[in-house]
Design a protein around this motif. Structure first.
Motif, short mmCIF file in Angstrom:
data_model
loop_
_atom_site.label_atom_id
_atom_site.label_comp_id
_atom_site.label_asym_id
_atom_site.label_seq_id
_atom_site.Cartn_x
_atom_site.Cartn_y
_atom_site.Cartn_z
N TYR A 98 76.71 20.80 9.44
CA TYR A 98 76.83 19.45 8.75
C TYR A 98 77.75 19.57 7.77
O TYR A 98 77.85 19.92 6.44
CB TYR A 98 75.67 19.03 7.72
CG TYR A 98 74.26 18.74 8.70
CD1 TYR A 98 74.10 16.94 9.04
CD2 TYR A 98 73.41 19.68 9.00
CE1 TYR A 98 73.04 16.86 9.75
CE2 TYR A 98 72.31 19.18 9.86
CZ TYR A 98 71.96 17.89 10.25
OH TYR A 98 70.96 17.60 10.84
N TYR A 99 79.01 19.01 8.28
CA TYR A 99 80.25 19.28 7.63
C TYR A 99 80.49 18.19 6.70
O TYR A 99 80.67 17.08 6.82
CB TYR A 99 81.65 19.35 8.70
CG TYR A 99 81.55 20.73 9.40
CD1 TYR A 99 81.56 22.02 8.71
CD2 TYR A 99 81.90 20.90 10.97
CE1 TYR A 99 81.54 23.41 9.30
CE2 TYR A 99 81.87 21.97 11.43
CZ TYR A 99 81.81 23.32 10.69
OH TYR A 99 81.93 24.39 11.53
N VAL A 158 68.41 27.05 5.34
CA VAL A 158 69.49 26.54 5.46
C VAL A 158 70.45 26.89 4.68
O VAL A 158 70.30 27.24 3.31
CB VAL A 158 69.42 24.67 4.98
CG1 VAL A 158 70.85 24.17 4.92
CG2 VAL A 158 68.35 24.18 6.13
N THR A 159 71.58 27.20 5.20
CA THR A 159 72.78 27.81 4.15
C THR A 159 73.54 26.55 3.87
O THR A 159 73.65 25.55 4.47
CB THR A 159 73.68 28.83 4.93
OG1 THR A 159 74.21 28.09 6.18
CG2 THR A 159 73.00 29.99 5.54
N PHE A 160 74.05 26.70 2.54
CA PHE A 160 75.09 25.61 2.08
C PHE A 160 76.31 26.09 1.56
O PHE A 160 76.42 27.09 0.85
CB PHE A 160 74.56 24.62 1.37
CG PHE A 160 73.98 24.96 0.00
CD1 PHE A 160 74.66 24.82 -1.03
CD2 PHE A 160 72.98 25.71 0.02
CE1 PHE A 160 74.20 25.06 -2.39
CE2 PHE A 160 72.02 26.27 -1.25
CZ PHE A 160 72.98 25.91 -2.33
N ASN A 161 77.40 25.53 1.30
CA ASN A 161 78.58 25.99 0.82
C ASN A 161 79.20 27.14 1.44
O ASN A 161 80.64 27.26 1.48
CB ASN A 161 78.38 26.11 -0.92
CG ASN A 161 79.60 26.57 -1.54
OD1 ASN A 161 79.81 27.68 -1.98
ND2 ASN A 161 80.41 25.71 -1.56
N ASN A 184 63.14 19.35 13.18
CA ASN A 184 64.43 20.35 12.89
C ASN A 184 65.69 19.51 12.81
O ASN A 184 65.90 18.39 13.19
CB ASN A 184 64.50 21.48 13.98
CG ASN A 184 63.47 22.37 13.90
OD1 ASN A 184 63.09 22.74 12.61
ND2 ASN A 184 62.97 22.96 14.94
N PRO A 185 66.61 20.22 12.16
CA PRO A 185 68.05 19.48 11.87
C PRO A 185 68.67 19.21 13.40
O PRO A 185 68.57 19.95 14.23
CB PRO A 185 68.99 20.51 11.29
CG PRO A 185 68.04 21.88 11.37
CD PRO A 185 66.77 21.56 11.52
N LEU A 213 68.88 27.94 9.99
CA LEU A 213 68.73 26.87 10.98
C LEU A 213 70.15 26.00 11.09
O LEU A 213 70.37 25.27 12.14
CB LEU A 213 67.38 25.83 10.50
CG LEU A 213 66.17 26.37 10.77
CD1 LEU A 213 65.45 25.53 10.05
CD2 LEU A 213 66.04 26.57 12.33
N CYS A 214 70.69 25.79 9.94
CA CYS A 214 71.83 24.99 9.83
C CYS A 214 73.02 25.49 8.61
O CYS A 214 72.21 26.03 7.85
CB CYS A 214 71.83 23.53 10.05
SG CYS A 214 71.04 22.73 8.56
N PHE A 215 74.19 24.73 8.78
CA PHE A 215 74.92 25.05 7.51
C PHE A 215 75.26 23.62 7.14
O PHE A 215 75.54 22.82 7.83
CB PHE A 215 76.03 25.95 7.95
CG PHE A 215 77.11 25.56 6.73
CD1 PHE A 215 77.10 26.44 5.73
CD2 PHE A 215 78.37 25.04 7.26
CE1 PHE A 215 78.29 26.27 4.83
CE2 PHE A 215 79.24 25.23 6.31
CZ PHE A 215 79.44 25.72 5.07
#
Length: 336
Positions: free
Chosen positions: A323-324, A145-148, A317-318, A157-159
């Protein structure tokens, strides 16, 4: 007496499904509704730890690796990570860290390759070495998962994070309202355009300026690479060599150093910044800065941990790719 989720739902006045979403940290729950459920949980001293006890007996563990820099902005991100990990302590859940300060893309990729964690949450620069590394992890069955800041075309899979392009557009809209002359000169201060987050903000900022009825010229983009000395020297040079600057957009970087430079220069500019660090809050109160755009760093740390736990523990899974977090405009009046 064993307390069921249905009992909690009745006490909180919500559905059992809502209780389940709160217990598992899932989205689509209003803040006030989440608070009611949390109050019911506290009142009834409910702890969904049966699965945690079973896992403890089986000695099964769940581990993730968080790959991120360490700076004043990420302080609240670390708090979010630790908060989520504490909630999952009954599940033999642990978090290890790779702190990327001073590391090259190749060094970061090698460190990720060497990690034996079951899942990854990453906030890293966008480079071929790192994208290839994430692809290898995906092929070996490790969810990422990436973030920021996001990474594209790597199998993540998601941000979790700000709508970065929109954040830049908001910053430009605020700048256009601040600058009243027919012709204006703007300086952009960024961390590094090797980060997708910084590129996206600048792109959104540019696109809105192009539509303005006023002439808005971006005189320079100063990249600071999140280095304190570089930030000071490059920003000081840009401001002293360009006396006609009207506005400054600080999209990312060492905010306390940026504020220090502005205090030393002593001139009032129209300034919009991303993030709300203690230095930014002080500068807003001192009328050095005009607006800050808050992006909820706590949630950026908390949410990826819960998403990855659901994948590892529940095989879930997400539900969303993005996910803003909120783009919240902060003024000095909101800090009193």
């Amino acid at each position: 007496m064993k307390i069921s989720q249905q009992v909690l739902a009745e006490i909180a006045g919500v559905s059992r499904g809502t209780v389940d979403r709160v217990l598992h940290g899932r989205p689509n729950v209003k803040p006030e509704t989440r608070e009611k459920v949390l109050e019911a949980i506290e009142k009834m001293q409910y702890s969904p730890n049966a699965a945690g006890r079973a896992l403890a007996l089986s000695n099964r563990t769940f581990s993730i690796c968080a790959v991120l820099p360490d700076n004043p902005y990420f302080s609240d991100v670390f708090t979010g990570i630790r908060s989520a990990a504490e909630e999952l302590r009954d599940y033999n859940f642990s978090v290890e860290y790779i702190i990327t300060n001073g590391m090259t893309s190749g060094e970061i990729a090698r460190a990720i390759d060497e990690s034996s964690a079951m899942a990854l949450m990453v906030a890293v620069s966008d480079s071929p070495e790192i994208r290839d590394c994430i692809c290898r992890k995906k092929e070996s069955g490790v969810p990422v998962v990436t973030f920021n800041t996001d990474l594209q075309d790597c199998g993540r899979l998601c941000f979790v994070g700000q709508n970065l392009y929109k954040s830049g557009r908001i910053a430009a809209s605020l700048m256009c309202k601040l600058l009243q002359k027919a012709q204006n000169t703007i300086l952009i201060v960024a961390g590094s355009t090797s980060f997708q987050a910084h590129r996206a903000r600048i792109s959104g900022f540019r696109d809105v300026l192009m539509l303005s009825e006023k002439k808005m010229e971006i005189i320079d983009i100063v990249e600071t690479n999140d280095d304190r000395t570089m930030t000071y020297n490059r920003m000081m040079h840009a401001l002293t060599q360009n006396s006609g600057i009207d506005g400054i957009y600080i999209s990312a970087g060492q905010m306390d150093v940026c504020v220090q430079v502005l205090r030393e220069i002593g001139r009032k500019y129209s300034i919009v910044v991303n993030d709300l660090t203690p230095a930014v809050a002080d500068a807003l109160k001192s009328n050095i800065l005009d607006f800050a755009i808050f992006q909820d760093p706590f949630e950026q740390g908390y949410r990826p941990v819960r998403v990855l736990f659901d994948i590892l523990f529940n095989g879930q899974n997400p539900a969303e790719e993005y996910y803003y977090t909120d783009n919240t405009i902060i003024t000095s009046e909101m800090l009193d």
